[in-house]
Design an enzyme around this catalytic site. Structure first.
Site, mmCIF file in Angstrom:
data_model
loop_
_atom_site.group_PDB
_atom_site.id
_atom_site.type_symbol
_atom_site.label_atom_id
_atom_site.label_comp_id
_atom_site.label_asym_id
_atom_site.label_seq_id
_atom_site.Cartn_x
_atom_site.Cartn_y
_atom_site.Cartn_z
ATOM 1 N N ARG A 15 0.821 -1.223 0.000
ATOM 2 C CA ARG A 15 0.000 0.000 0.000
ATOM 3 C C ARG A 15 0.850 1.266 0.000
ATOM 4 O O ARG A 15 0.422 2.294 -0.532
ATOM 5 C CB ARG A 15 -0.955 -0.019 1.203
ATOM 6 C CG ARG A 15 -2.107 -0.978 0.956
ATOM 7 C CD ARG A 15 -3.019 -1.089 2.141
ATOM 8 N NE ARG A 15 -4.250 -1.774 1.751
ATOM 9 C CZ ARG A 15 -5.092 -2.350 2.587
ATOM 10 N NH1 ARG A 15 -4.839 -2.343 3.879
ATOM 11 N NH2 ARG A 15 -6.184 -2.938 2.140
ATOM 12 N N LYS A 34 -13.234 -12.643 6.549
ATOM 13 C CA LYS A 34 -14.304 -11.714 6.932
ATOM 14 C C LYS A 34 -15.639 -12.258 6.401
ATOM 15 O O LYS A 34 -16.246 -11.685 5.497
ATOM 16 C CB LYS A 34 -14.030 -10.325 6.360
ATOM 17 C CG LYS A 34 -12.845 -9.631 7.011
ATOM 18 C CD LYS A 34 -12.641 -8.271 6.386
ATOM 19 C CE LYS A 34 -11.313 -7.658 6.794
ATOM 20 N NZ LYS A 34 -10.858 -6.673 5.789
ATOM 21 N N GLY A 37 -6.771 -6.674 0.720
ATOM 22 C CA GLY A 37 -5.422 -6.470 1.230
ATOM 23 C C GLY A 37 -4.665 -7.776 1.387
ATOM 24 O O GLY A 37 -3.506 -7.887 0.968
ATOM 25 N N GLY A 78 -12.744 -4.237 0.750
ATOM 26 C CA GLY A 78 -14.111 -3.864 1.102
ATOM 27 C C GLY A 78 -14.689 -2.861 0.118
ATOM 28 O O GLY A 78 -15.838 -2.980 -0.314
HETATM 29 P P1 ADP Z 1 -8.874 -9.872 2.043
HETATM 30 O O1 ADP Z 1 -8.031 -8.954 2.893
HETATM 31 O O2 ADP Z 1 -8.145 -10.363 0.844
HETATM 32 O O3 ADP Z 1 -10.214 -9.296 1.735
HETATM 33 P P2 ADP Z 1 -9.756 -11.305 4.400
HETATM 34 O O4 ADP Z 1 -9.270 -10.168 5.221
HETATM 35 O O5 ADP Z 1 -11.207 -11.561 4.368
HETATM 36 O O6 ADP Z 1 -9.164 -11.188 2.917
HETATM 37 O O7 ADP Z 1 -9.110 -12.660 4.914
HETATM 38 C C1 ADP Z 1 -7.729 -12.920 4.867
HETATM 39 C C2 ADP Z 1 -7.361 -13.924 5.924
HETATM 40 O O8 ADP Z 1 -8.159 -15.074 5.811
HETATM 41 C C3 ADP Z 1 -5.936 -14.394 5.795
HETATM 42 O O9 ADP Z 1 -5.185 -13.855 6.858
HETATM 43 C C4 ADP Z 1 -6.047 -15.929 5.910
HETATM 44 O O10 ADP Z 1 -5.128 -16.488 6.794
HETATM 45 C C5 ADP Z 1 -7.451 -16.108 6.432
HETATM 46 N N1 ADP Z 1 -8.039 -17.416 6.082
HETATM 47 C C6 ADP Z 1 -8.150 -17.981 4.872
HETATM 48 N N2 ADP Z 1 -8.681 -19.205 4.954
HETATM 49 C C7 ADP Z 1 -8.906 -19.434 6.271
HETATM 50 C C8 ADP Z 1 -9.428 -20.536 7.012
HETATM 51 N N3 ADP Z 1 -9.798 -21.658 6.413
HETATM 52 N N4 ADP Z 1 -9.516 -20.407 8.343
HETATM 53 C C9 ADP Z 1 -9.119 -19.265 8.957
HETATM 54 N N5 ADP Z 1 -8.625 -18.200 8.325
HETATM 55 C C10 ADP Z 1 -8.508 -18.282 6.984
HETATM 56 MG MG MG Z 2 -8.052 -8.506 4.958
#
Ligand code: ADP
Ligand code: MG
Length: 412
Positions: free
Chosen positions: A43, A216, A369, A393
């Site tokens: 970022r 999330k 992110g 988001g």
């Molecule tokens: P982004 O930032 O790409 O939108 P999120 O913030 O929603 O994604 O989620 C990212 C996190 O999700 C990562 O830190 C990853 O470790 C976690 N994650 C992915 N799969 C699982 C799982 N099966 N159980 C727990 N956490 C998970």
């Molecule tokens: Mg995230």
């Protein structure tokens, strides 16, 4: 959706910024480890071009940004000091300083002392609870103080550049209210992101595949409804998938589960069953830890004492097939806990499938992110995707068809 019209950074540069105070809202919310090291500077790198253009043109640049979610006050662990240091490495330490407060006496003195081409980073804007207040008057009071930092003695010289795409879906003082007080412009990052999202929504070539994962869960389940109606394929992995599996009546052990959303998932599966693809195998472990023993099981055989931390190889194969002929792909959320090498293969495999499809001419966008961090951390080529968005988001809300307050305010 019609193209969004707003003034750009180029418009501001054409008006002339030499000697003017310019307030920039950037998204510098980078991951920082316990020793204060930035683990992924993505970022900061993405924000640099707008700051550089302004500094090179002789503006007195005041940057405001947040880090993490401080709860209603200062928290030394969430200081922007590591970010200021990184900016110093990019722009020269002599030209970058960090204020010890947000809009307090230190920020004021430093802002007044700025020379042309200097950058002043204000301390974490969320140390001031008014930033995220639901009370319009409280936010306006903070915005007014921010504007004073770039206003000059007569309060008329300043300008506002909105460049934090990751926060434009938030009605916050440094995103929304300041734009109502100052002449406002979209920074390069925000303008580029909007262009890409417009392309994704207005000229979507089919088949259109959406890949969702991450942790999330409840936030993302809220957008699925809309995505399911526009996408030809909705591929679901990561922490997202277990609520869907549970909705199918499958035991999910101690995996991430959003109990309150099981009914929603059941309804989504009933309505969009032919669009939604769920993993067929899962990599499970006893604990959420890097050194936990990984074990691959069929998705409907997760033991009670295990949690799913990645999608398995058969799922990667199935998802790869589904993505292979897509013409448009939007990916948000890692397929597993990619931060632990033993549980990174699912994310890597799906990312490689998206890169392959992109090589075959698909238009691909990565939003989120952690998804963007995964691409870099797993050593994948960033230019293998058409676009890597800095705002998860914000891009999801845009795709949902929502109005983003921080964009809308720029058009007025
Ligand atoms: P982004 O930032 O790409 O939108 P999120 O913030 O929603 O994604 O989620 C990212 C996190 O999700 C990562 O830190 C990853 O470790 C976690 N994650 C992915 N799969 C699982 C799982 N099966 N159980 C727990 N956490 C998970
Ligand atoms: Mg995230």
């Amino acid at each position: 959706m019609s193209p969004v019209a707003f003034k750009s950074l180029d418009d501001l540069l054409a008006e002339g910024v030499s000697g003017r105070g310019v307030l920039v809202r950037s998204d510098l919310n980078v991951p920082i480890d316990d020793d204060g090291n930035i683990t992924d500077p993505g970022r900061i790198i993405a924000s640099a071009p707008t700051l550089k253009a302004l500094a090179d043109a002789g503006a007195k640049v005041v940057v405001t940004a947040h880090l993490g979610r401080p709860h209603g006050g200062s928290d030394p662990a969430l200081s922007l000091a590591p970010v200021a240091k990184a900016l110093g490495q990019l722009f020269g330490a002599d030209h970058v300083q960090l204020a010890g407060d947000v809009v307090g006496p230190d920020a004021l003195v430093r802002a007044e002392g700025l020379s042309e081409g200097d950058i002043l980073l204000l301390e974490n804007i969320r140390f001031d609870p008014r930033e995220t207040s639901k009370d319009d008057a409280e936010r306006l009071a903070l915005a007014t103080q921010l504007v004073e930092l770039v206003g000059g003695p007569d309060g008329s010289a300043g300008a506002f550049v909105s460049d934090g795409f990751g926060v434009v879906h938030r009605k916050q003082a440094s995103v929304y209210d300041v734009a109502q007080l100052l002449p406002h412009y979209a920074g390069n990052l925000v303008a580029a992101e909007i262009r890409v999202l417009e392309q994704l929504t207005s000229s979507t070539e089919q088949p259109y595949a959406v890949v969702l994962g991450g942790s999330k869960v409840s936030d993302k389940l809220a957008v699925i409804e809309n995505l399911a109606t526009t996408a030809d394929r909705l591929v679901i992995g990561g922490g997202m998938c277990f609520t869907f599996l549970a909705a199918q009546g499958v035991p999910v052990g101690s995996s991430l589960l959003e109990n309150g959303m099981i009914d929603t998932c059941r309804r989504l599966l009933d309505t969009y069953g032919d669009v939604i693809a769920l993993p067929v195998d899962i990599v499970v472990a006893e604990r959420f830890a890097a050194d936990a023993e990984p074990q691959t099981v069929p998705a409907n055989r997760i033991p009670d004492t295990r949690m799913g931390l990645d999608i398995g190889p058969a799922s990667v194969q199935q998802f790869t097939a589904l993505l292979s002929n897509a013409r448009t792909i939007f990916w948000n959320g890692p397929m597993g806990v990619f931060e632990f090498p033993a549980f990174a293969a699912g994310t890597k495999g799906v990312a490689e499938a998206i890169i392959a499809a992109t090589g075959n001419g698909a238009f691909s966008v990565v939003g989120g992110g952690d998804s963007a961090a995964a691409v870099r951390q797993l050593g994948l080529a960033e230019n293998g995707f058409s676009h890597i968005s800095t705002g998860g988001g914000a891009s999801l809300e845009y795709l949902e068809g929502k109005t983003l307050p921080g964009i809308e305010v720029l058009t007025g």
